[in-house]
Scaffold this motif. Structure first.
Motif, PDB file in Angstrom:
ATOM      1  N   LYS A  41       0.800  -1.223   0.000  1.00 15.66           N
ATOM      2  CA  LYS A  41       0.000   0.000   0.000  1.00 15.66           C
ATOM      3  C   LYS A  41       0.835   1.276   0.000  1.00 15.66           C
ATOM      4  O   LYS A  41       0.335   2.346  -0.321  1.00 15.66           O
ATOM      5  CB  LYS A  41      -0.930   0.009   1.215  1.00 15.66           C
ATOM      6  N   LYS A  44       1.740   2.768  -4.581  1.00 12.15           N
ATOM      7  CA  LYS A  44       0.795   2.087  -5.458  1.00 12.15           C
ATOM      8  C   LYS A  44       1.341   2.010  -6.874  1.00 12.15           C
ATOM      9  O   LYS A  44       1.900   2.979  -7.387  1.00 12.15           O
ATOM     10  CB  LYS A  44      -0.528   2.854  -5.459  1.00 12.15           C
ATOM     11  N   GLU A  46      -0.120   1.923  -9.730  1.00  5.28           N
ATOM     12  CA  GLU A  46      -0.713   2.825 -10.725  1.00  5.28           C
ATOM     13  C   GLU A  46      -0.071   4.219 -10.665  1.00  5.28           C
ATOM     14  O   GLU A  46       0.186   4.835 -11.700  1.00  5.28           O
ATOM     15  CB  GLU A  46      -2.234   2.911 -10.511  1.00  5.28           C
ATOM     16  N   HIS A  47       0.212   4.689  -9.431  1.00  9.67           N
ATOM     17  CA  HIS A  47       0.850   6.002  -9.294  1.00  9.67           C
ATOM     18  C   HIS A  47       2.253   5.986  -9.888  1.00  9.67           C
ATOM     19  O   HIS A  47       2.657   6.910 -10.590  1.00  9.67           O
ATOM     20  CB  HIS A  47       0.955   6.407  -7.820  1.00  9.67           C
ATOM     21  N   GLU A 131      -4.084  24.579  -0.972  1.00 12.16           N
ATOM     22  CA  GLU A 131      -4.432  23.812   0.235  1.00 12.16           C
ATOM     23  C   GLU A 131      -4.616  22.323  -0.027  1.00 12.16           C
ATOM     24  O   GLU A 131      -5.107  21.604   0.821  1.00 12.16           O
ATOM     25  CB  GLU A 131      -5.708  24.360   0.901  1.00 12.16           C
ATOM     26  N   GLU A 132      -4.221  21.852  -1.237  1.00 13.28           N
ATOM     27  CA  GLU A 132      -4.424  20.428  -1.522  1.00 13.28           C
ATOM     28  C   GLU A 132      -3.521  19.559  -0.654  1.00 13.28           C
ATOM     29  O   GLU A 132      -3.894  18.452  -0.266  1.00 13.28           O
ATOM     30  CB  GLU A 132      -4.158  20.145  -3.010  1.00 13.28           C
ATOM     31  N   ASP A 134      -2.566  20.321   2.398  1.00 13.84           N
ATOM     32  CA  ASP A 134      -3.223  20.299   3.708  1.00 13.84           C
ATOM     33  C   ASP A 134      -4.393  19.324   3.695  1.00 13.84           C
ATOM     34  O   ASP A 134      -4.639  18.614   4.666  1.00 13.84           O
ATOM     35  CB  ASP A 134      -3.749  21.689   4.079  1.00 13.84           C
ATOM     36  N   ALA A 135      -5.122  19.317   2.576  1.00 15.32           N
ATOM     37  CA  ALA A 135      -6.278  18.412   2.472  1.00 15.32           C
ATOM     38  C   ALA A 135      -5.811  16.961   2.584  1.00 15.32           C
ATOM     39  O   ALA A 135      -6.438  16.151   3.268  1.00 15.32           O
ATOM     40  CB  ALA A 135      -7.013  18.637   1.157  1.00 15.32           C
ATOM     41  N   LEU A 136      -4.684  16.646   1.938  1.00 17.03           N
ATOM     42  CA  LEU A 136      -4.132  15.284   2.036  1.00 17.03           C
ATOM     43  C   LEU A 136      -3.807  14.950   3.485  1.00 17.03           C
ATOM     44  O   LEU A 136      -4.170  13.887   3.987  1.00 17.03           O
ATOM     45  CB  LEU A 136      -2.844  15.178   1.214  1.00 17.03           C
ATOM     46  N   ALA A 137      -3.107  15.883   4.139  1.00 12.64           N
ATOM     47  CA  ALA A 137      -2.712  15.648   5.531  1.00 12.64           C
ATOM     48  C   ALA A 137      -3.942  15.456   6.405  1.00 12.64           C
ATOM     49  O   ALA A 137      -3.963  14.587   7.280  1.00 12.64           O
ATOM     50  CB  ALA A 137      -1.864  16.806   6.040  1.00 12.64           C
ATOM     51  N   THR A 138      -4.981  16.250   6.147  1.00  5.70           N
ATOM     52  CA  THR A 138      -6.193  16.138   6.950  1.00  5.70           C
ATOM     53  C   THR A 138      -6.872  14.790   6.764  1.00  5.70           C
ATOM     54  O   THR A 138      -7.512  14.272   7.654  1.00  5.70           O
ATOM     55  CB  THR A 138      -7.193  17.252   6.568  1.00  5.70           C
ATOM     56  N   MET A 139      -6.713  14.237   5.558  1.00  2.98           N
ATOM     57  CA  MET A 139      -7.298  12.916   5.312  1.00  2.98           C
ATOM     58  C   MET A 139      -6.436  11.817   5.916  1.00  2.98           C
ATOM     59  O   MET A 139      -6.719  10.634   5.724  1.00  2.98           O
ATOM     60  CB  MET A 139      -7.386  12.659   3.813  1.00  2.98           C
ATOM     61  N   GLY A 140      -5.360  12.206   6.580  1.00 10.42           N
ATOM     62  CA  GLY A 140      -4.484  11.195   7.172  1.00 10.42           C
ATOM     63  C   GLY A 140      -3.560  10.566   6.139  1.00 10.42           C
ATOM     64  O   GLY A 140      -3.029   9.487   6.356  1.00 10.42           O
ATOM     65  N   LEU A 141      -3.381  11.251   4.982  1.00 10.81           N
ATOM     66  CA  LEU A 141      -2.465  10.725   3.962  1.00 10.81           C
ATOM     67  C   LEU A 141      -1.195  11.564   4.003  1.00 10.81           C
ATOM     68  O   LEU A 141      -1.244  12.772   3.841  1.00 10.81           O
ATOM     69  CB  LEU A 141      -3.089  10.829   2.573  1.00 10.81           C
ATOM     70  N   PHE A 146       2.537  10.028  -0.438  1.00 13.43           N
ATOM     71  CA  PHE A 146       1.567  10.043  -1.529  1.00 13.43           C
ATOM     72  C   PHE A 146       2.090  10.752  -2.772  1.00 13.43           C
ATOM     73  O   PHE A 146       1.775  10.362  -3.888  1.00 13.43           O
ATOM     74  CB  PHE A 146       0.294  10.734  -1.036  1.00 13.43           C
TER      75      PHE A 146
END
Lengths: 266, 265
Positions: A41, A44, A46-47, A131-132, A134-141, A146
């Protein structure tokens, strides 16, 4: 006087903090890439494949063009000089060795730092500004896991491949100029090309390009992630990414060439 | 008084000696909508960033669902973050992915669900925000209000306990903004989500808030229900909710007064 030393101190501080952050990022990336062999995990497929196509396949045209052009120029200049010693025949050897050892890795790295490094810095910088990240960090990623790891891994795989293509294209360019322009016998040219080339030339070149890939990816991602302040910040980070990459590539190239020349036996 | 899901104690944050948050104490009640208001630069966005662990305070504690998140390690923090959803001011959708992929991302990364189930969840979440059939669109092909709704669908993808909204109505026309307000209300009432909304739009605040907290210069100035805030005696609160240029904060400031104001904060 005071202002001068203040400026020197400030610059030194920036350089050292920059180096510290780069090493920190490097350690994290190495740890995550190592972890990716155990846990699927982390990285990935695909990435990774997406980045490899973006960086490698899409850079093919420019890499071929630049590689061939460098080879042609090299053959022309070499033939002109070698003629004075009656050694025009050795043009092929000179082109193949200098492409494999030096120019292939260097030219590929510089082209890729401009094409891929700038892209990475601008992409991550814009994500930071919008802020993308930050959005990743907020999602716990973890943004490093990533975004940075797939880019680093892809470039580490692709730059050596692109270097080989640059080498080959350079030799083809040299061959065309050498045979059609200078008038060397094609069979002789090819024979001289491979006579001079030893395995060490190739693998030292590839080792260098692997190190350059790490430098470009880390510096560009780091610049992108540390963007502050809107469009201007993104522009600055992109420029910085390319400039720092190219400077470091050349410095590291000097060091690596010296190390390979003195320390690694043929 | 209901139980508090989030409890903040004596929170202090300084940016280069300037205290942006200067001893914040407050509680966010479970299952309710709490609105944090205040003028620009009063520290409300900074405060929100502390709640989601993007910034670390100099002093103080933040208790989320019984855990203190201050000084928590990244790994534990990521576990806590699973309880959060966050709607960013600029929506913060990933521009390289379609609407559907955006909503699916937290599901793909945090669960082992199969692609078909994820697709169904994405459809359901998009339907909740009124965007049925928009999966294939790219973020730049849809309007600002739609982007906010997609971001909201993404924020609630993992069925969080708490959703944070940073200026949900900013940059939207009044009708779209009120639609977003209605969504916040719906989500809070139907799904029992605890909501924390940071805004400076009075109308929207009074429409949705169960509890209003007013920030001023990095401190909590007033706490109460909508009605209590409306009847507040505090001159700053009155000036703020009426939106008048003259009041406790004068419109024209002498440079001395401005400097003094800066030094005070």
């Amino acid at each position: 006087m005071k202002a001068f030393f203040g400026k020197v101190g400030e610059t030194a501080f920036f350089v050292f903090t920059g180096v510290y952050h780069l090493f920190h990022l490097f350690a994290t990336v190495v740890r995550l890439i190592a972890a990716s062999f155990v846990q699927k995990k982390v990285l990935k497929r695909e990435h990774l494949v997406y980045q490899m196509v973006q960086m490698g396949f899409d850079s093919l045209a420019i890499i071929c063009l630049v590689g061939a052009a460098v080879g042609m120029v090299l053959a022309l200049q070499a033939a002109y000089q070698l003629k004075q010693f009656g050694a025009v025949l050795y043009t092929g050897s000179l082109v193949s060795v200098s492409m494999a050892r030096e120019l292939g890795p260097l030219v590929a790295a510089i082209v890729i730092s401009g094409r891929v490094g700038a892209r990475m810095a601008a992409e991550l910088g814009t994500m930071k500004v919008q802020e993308e990240i930050d959005a990743l960090a907020t999602m716990g990623l973890n943004p490093i896991k990533f975004l940075v790891v797939p880019r680093c891994a892809a470039l580490m795989a692709m730059l050596p491949c692109l270097t080989i293509i640059t080498d080959v294209m350079g030799m083809i360019g040299g061959f065309l100029v050498g045979t059609l322009g200078v008038g060397i016998n094609p069979a002789l040219y090819i024979a001289k090309t491979f006579d001079a080339l030893v395995l060490k030339d190739i693998y030292t070149g590839l080792a260098k390009s692997f190190v350059f890939a790490i430098l470009i990816a880390l510096i560009s991602c780091h610049q992108g992630l540390s963007v502050e302040g809107g469009a201007e910040g993104v522009g600055k980070a992109t420029t910085q990414a390319v400039v720092i990459s190219i400077v470091l590539i050349i410095v590291v190239d000097c060091l690596a060439t010296a190390i390979f020349y003195y320390a690694v036996p043929a | 008084m209901t139980e508090n899901l989030i409890e903040v104690k004596e929170l202090v944050k300084r940016f280069a000696e300037r205290a942006v948050l200067d001893g914040i104490n407050l509680g966010i009640p479970t299952g309710k909508i709490t609105v944090i208001m205040g003028g620009s630069g009063c520290g409300k966005s900074t405060f929100l960033r502390h709640l989601i662990g993007l910034l670390t305070p100099e002093e103080g504690e933040i208790w989320v669902d019984g855990e203190n998140i201050v000084g928590m390690k990244e790994k534990e923090m990521n576990q806590v973050r699973r309880k959060f959803g966050m709607l960013f001011q600029g929506a913060a959708l990933f521009n390289s992915m379609t609407v559907g992929e955006n909503v699916a991302l937290p599901l793909k990364e945090h669960t082992d669900l199969s692609a078909e189930i994820i697709n169904i969840i994405v459809k359901v979440k998009l339907e909740l925000v009124g965007l049925t059939g928009f999966e294939k669109f790219m973020p730049y092909q849809i309007s600002g209000g739609m982007k906010k709704r997609v971001a909201l669908a993404r924020a609630i993808a993992l069925d969080p306990k708490i959703v944070f909204y940073d200026e949900p109505g900013a940059g939207l026309d009044p009708i779209t903004a009120s639609m977003i307000d209605q969504l916040i209300l719906d989500l809070s009432r139907k799904l029992k989500i605890t909501s924390v909304v940071v805004t400076h739009e009075m109308k929207s605040a009074f429409r949705i808030a169960d509890k209003i907290i007013i920030f001023h210069k990095g401190r909590v100035l007033e706490v109460g229900t909508g009605e209590e805030i409306r009847n507040s005696k505090n001159p700053y609160v009155q000036q703020f909710i009426k939106g008048e240029p003259e009041g406790a904060i004068p419109f024209k400031q002498t440079s001395d007064a401005y400097l003094k104001g800066l030094l005070e904060t």
